[in-house]
Motif scaffolding. Structure first.
Motif, short mmCIF file in Angstrom:
data_model
loop_
_atom_site.label_atom_id
_atom_site.label_comp_id
_atom_site.label_asym_id
_atom_site.label_seq_id
_atom_site.Cartn_x
_atom_site.Cartn_y
_atom_site.Cartn_z
N ASN A 118 12.25 -8.39 -2.40
CA ASN A 118 12.25 -8.77 -0.99
C ASN A 118 10.91 -9.36 -0.57
O ASN A 118 10.85 -10.35 0.18
N ALA A 119 9.83 -8.75 -1.03
CA ALA A 119 8.50 -9.24 -0.66
C ALA A 119 8.25 -10.64 -1.20
O ALA A 119 7.70 -11.50 -0.51
N ARG A 168 0.14 -4.72 -7.52
CA ARG A 168 0.93 -3.50 -7.34
C ARG A 168 1.89 -3.28 -8.50
O ARG A 168 2.10 -2.15 -8.98
N GLN A 169 2.48 -4.36 -8.99
CA GLN A 169 3.37 -4.24 -10.14
C GLN A 169 2.61 -3.78 -11.37
O GLN A 169 3.11 -2.98 -12.17
N LEU A 170 1.38 -4.29 -11.54
CA LEU A 170 0.55 -3.83 -12.66
C LEU A 170 0.19 -2.36 -12.51
O LEU A 170 0.11 -1.62 -13.50
N ASN A 207 10.75 0.45 -6.95
CA ASN A 207 9.89 -0.55 -6.31
C ASN A 207 10.29 -1.98 -6.64
O ASN A 207 9.79 -2.92 -6.01
N ILE A 208 11.16 -2.16 -7.62
CA ILE A 208 11.56 -3.52 -8.01
C ILE A 208 12.28 -4.22 -6.86
O ILE A 208 12.04 -5.40 -6.58
N GLN A 252 0.82 -1.20 0.00
CA GLN A 252 0.00 0.00 0.00
C GLN A 252 0.86 1.26 0.00
O GLN A 252 0.53 2.25 -0.67
N ASP A 253 1.96 1.23 0.74
CA ASP A 253 2.86 2.40 0.77
C ASP A 253 3.47 2.65 -0.61
O ASP A 253 3.58 3.81 -1.05
N GLN A 254 3.86 1.60 -1.30
CA GLN A 254 4.46 1.76 -2.62
C GLN A 254 3.44 2.28 -3.63
O GLN A 254 3.77 3.13 -4.46
#
Length: 250
Positions: free
Chosen positions: A165-166, A196-198, A159-160, A88-90
């Protein structure tokens, strides 16, 4: 369980022994004033053996129920890991980058207003200085849009590492999942990460297409303005200059 089986075997052996005794001993015998009936005693031992077998079956049923309850408890355990807040932060950071778009915001009404004033509604009858100012404003819009696109792309690239890490944490948690609920929650978190990546990809494409659209609109407006400026230039030349033949012509 082993003790029960051993007792059952001993009871069965005793029943067989008593059954053999029944054939050779009188139906009733008296020993020191106590009446002993071998057939009755054998029947009692057989009843005890059957009761012992029933208890053994009940113990097995209780063990199976206990195992079933343990498995159900494992299936209801929640995954001790969650990556919802970092995701959510990203996404919020990407949204902030889009909201920081300069000059022309990501808003339908804002786009309509700016295009009507600076692109589609360009007044070709305006003064020369007004045309120059309009061209400068449109060029600044294009430059700002390309800068915004680069910022959004940089945020998506940043964000990558967080995604890597996630993914590692969720995969590790899924491999050690003890129940169906934990496995399902791990799968849901991986799907959230993909979402999130999308979202990052959508934002990057939107920013890049916005920059390209503004650049194309700026070029189209510049062509229209250049034609008008050429018309004015030709209209302001003296007639003898406009009709002058080319060098070497008669």
């Amino acid at each position: 369980m082993t003790i029960l089986k051993r007792d059952l075997a001993a009871a069965s052996a005793l029943v067989l022994a008593c059954a053999g005794t029944v054939a050779s001993v009188p139906a009733q015998a008296q020993f020191g004033g106590i009446v002993y009936d071998p057939s009755n005693y054998a029947q009692n031992v057989l009843t005890a053996a059957r009761t012992l077998e029933q208890i053994n079956n009940q113990i097995r049923m209780l063990q199976n129920q206990a195992h079933s309850l343990i498995n159900e408890a494992r299936n209801l355990e929640s995954l001790p890991l969650t990556i919802a807040q970092p995701l959510q932060d990203q996404i919020r950071q990407t949204q902030q980058l889009l909201q920081q778009a300069r000059r022309i915001a990501y808003d339908v009404r804002a786009v309509e207003t700016v295009f009507e004033r600076q692109y589609r509604g360009t007044t070709l009858g305006a003064s020369q200085q007004a045309m120059v100012d309009g061209a400068e404003a449109r060029w600044q819009n294009s430059v700002a849009a390309f800068e915004d696109a680069l910022k959004v792309q940089a945020g998506a690239v940043a964000n990558i590492e967080g995604s890597r890490n996630a993914i590692g944490k969720v995969l590790s948690a899924s491999q050690s999942a003890t129940g169906a609920l934990q496995a399902a929650q791990a799968g849901n978190q991986l799907l959230a990460l993909q979402a999130r990546q999308l979202a990052d990809l959508t934002a990057t494409l939107a920013a890049a297409n916005r920059a390209q659209a503004l650049d194309a609109a700026e070029r189209a407006a510049a062509k229209a303005q250049a034609r008008e400026q050429l018309r004015r230039f030709l209209a302001g030349r003296p007639r003898n200059v406009q009709g002058q033949s080319r060098p070497g012509g008669n």
